[in-house]
Design a protein around this motif. Structure first.
Motif, short mmCIF file in Angstrom:
data_model
loop_
_atom_site.label_atom_id
_atom_site.label_comp_id
_atom_site.label_asym_id
_atom_site.label_seq_id
_atom_site.Cartn_x
_atom_site.Cartn_y
_atom_site.Cartn_z
N THR A 127 -20.96 24.14 31.99
CA THR A 127 -19.60 24.35 32.48
C THR A 127 -18.80 23.06 32.43
N VAL A 128 -17.51 23.24 32.17
CA VAL A 128 -16.56 22.13 32.18
C VAL A 128 -15.32 22.57 32.95
N VAL A 129 -14.87 21.73 33.89
CA VAL A 129 -13.63 21.99 34.62
C VAL A 129 -12.57 21.06 34.05
N SER B 220 -19.31 29.92 21.79
CA SER B 220 -18.58 30.79 22.71
C SER B 220 -18.02 30.00 23.88
N VAL B 221 -16.89 30.48 24.38
CA VAL B 221 -16.24 29.90 25.55
C VAL B 221 -15.87 31.04 26.49
N THR B 222 -16.20 30.89 27.76
CA THR B 222 -15.82 31.89 28.75
C THR B 222 -14.85 31.25 29.74
N SER B 223 -13.71 31.89 29.92
CA SER B 223 -12.72 31.42 30.88
C SER B 223 -12.38 32.59 31.80
N LYS B 224 -11.39 32.42 32.65
CA LYS B 224 -11.00 33.50 33.56
C LYS B 224 -10.44 34.70 32.79
#
Length: 251
Positions: free
Chosen positions: A70-72, A92-96
Motif C-alpha cells: 500500500t501507498v498513501v 494492478s492498482v486498487t483505489s477507492k
C-alpha cells in the motif's frame, strides 16, 4: 532458501541453549552466541547511512522489480501489485474507485478497468451517458493522453527509478534496528528516527536489495521482490485498445 534460513535459525537457537546449559553447569564462559552476520554479504556490520546507500545503488542497478503493498499519496490510499523495469511496467492498482490495470510501454500509458469503474465518470466528454461510456471502455486498454491529469498521477506507478527514488528514503537520524527475516531471507533493518521516519529491511543474502519498506507517517508498507527477474512488456493488441483522444472521462 526458506528451508536453509529456518535451519540456520534453529541451529542458532540450539547453540544458544547448549551454551546456556554449559555456562550453568560448569561455569565456563567461553561459549558465545553465533555471529548473526556469519555467511552474509556483510552489510549488517556497516553504519546505517552506508547500508542505505548500498541498497539504493543495488535497487537502481537492478533490471526489474516487483512492488506490492500500500501507498498513501495526497490523502489517497492505493494498493499496488506492479512489475517494473526500464521502459515501463504493468500491474494492478486498487483505489477507492475500484481496481484497474496499468500498462506503460515507453511513453505510452494504458489504463484498463471494468464497466463499474468507468461508470463513475460523468459522460460529458463525448456527450454520452455514463453507462454508454462504461460499456464502451469495459475491459479495454484505454490510452491515456500525456496531457491528461491521469497520466501524471498514474505514470509514476510504472516508473521504476522515479518510484524507488521517492520510496527508498528514510527520514531523520538513521540507525540499524537488529537482524530480521523477510520471506525466509535474513535482513538487517535500518530505521529513521527510531521508526517514526520509516524502516527498511535490506537483504543480508547476495545483493543487498531492499525487501520491505514501512513508510514514515503511516504512508504505507511495501514488499519488494523478484529483483532482476525479466518479464514481457509490449503494447496491447489494437483490437483491445481505445484511444479516447485529448482527455479521459473523469472518474
Amino acid at each position: 532458501m526458506t528451508v536453509i534460513s529456518h535451519g540456520r535459525t534453529r541451529r542458532a537457537a540450539l547453540m544458544s541453549a547448549i551454551c546456556a546449559l554449559v555456562v550453568m553447569g560448569t561455569g565456563f564462559t567461553g561459549c558465545s552466541a553465533p555471529d548473526p552476520d556469519e555467511g552474509t554479504n556483510g552489510v549488517g556490520k556497516l553504519p546505517a547511512e552506508t547500508i542505505q546507500k548500498r541498497t539504493r545503488t543495488a535497487a537502481k542497478s537492478a533490471a526489474s522489480v516487483r512492488l506490492s503493498g500500500t501507498v498513501v499519496s495526497n490523502g489517497a490510499t492505493y494498493t499496488l501489485d506492479m512489475r517494473l523495469r526500464a521502459g515501463g511496467g504493468s500491474g494492478s492498482v486498487t483505489s477507492k474507485n475500484g481496481t484497474f490495470q496499468l500498462l506503460r510501454v515507453d511513453e505510452h500509458l494504458y489504463l484498463k478497468a471494468d464497466a463499474e469503474f468507468w461508470d463513475q465518470q460523468d459522460g460529458k466528454e463525448d456527450g454520452g451517458s455514463p453507462a454508454a461510456v462504461a460499456n464502451t471502455l469495459d475491459g479495454k486498454y484505454v490510452k491515456v493522453p500525456t496531457g491528461d491529469p491521469a497520466y501524471k498521477r498514474f505514470s509514476g506507478f510504472t516508473d521504476k527509478d522515479m518510484l524507488l527514488d521517492g520510496l527508498l528514503t528514510l527520514h531523520g537520524t538513521l540507525a540499524t534496528d537488529g537482524h530480521h527475516e523477510q520471506s525466509g531471507v535474513r535482513t538487517i533493518r535500518v530505521s529513521g528516527d527510531n521508526g517514526s521516519g520509516g524502516t527498511l529491511d535490506v537483504s543480508l543474502e547476495g545483493t543487498p536489495y531492499p525487501l520491505r519498506l514501512v513508510r514514515a507517517g503511516n504512508a504505507g508498507t511495501l514488499r519488494l521482490s523478484d529483483w532482476g527477474k525479466d518479464f514481457a512488456l509490449s503494447e496491447p493488441p489494437k483490437e483491445q485498445t481505445v484511444d479516447y483522444g485529448q482527455q479521459l472521462p473523469s472518474s
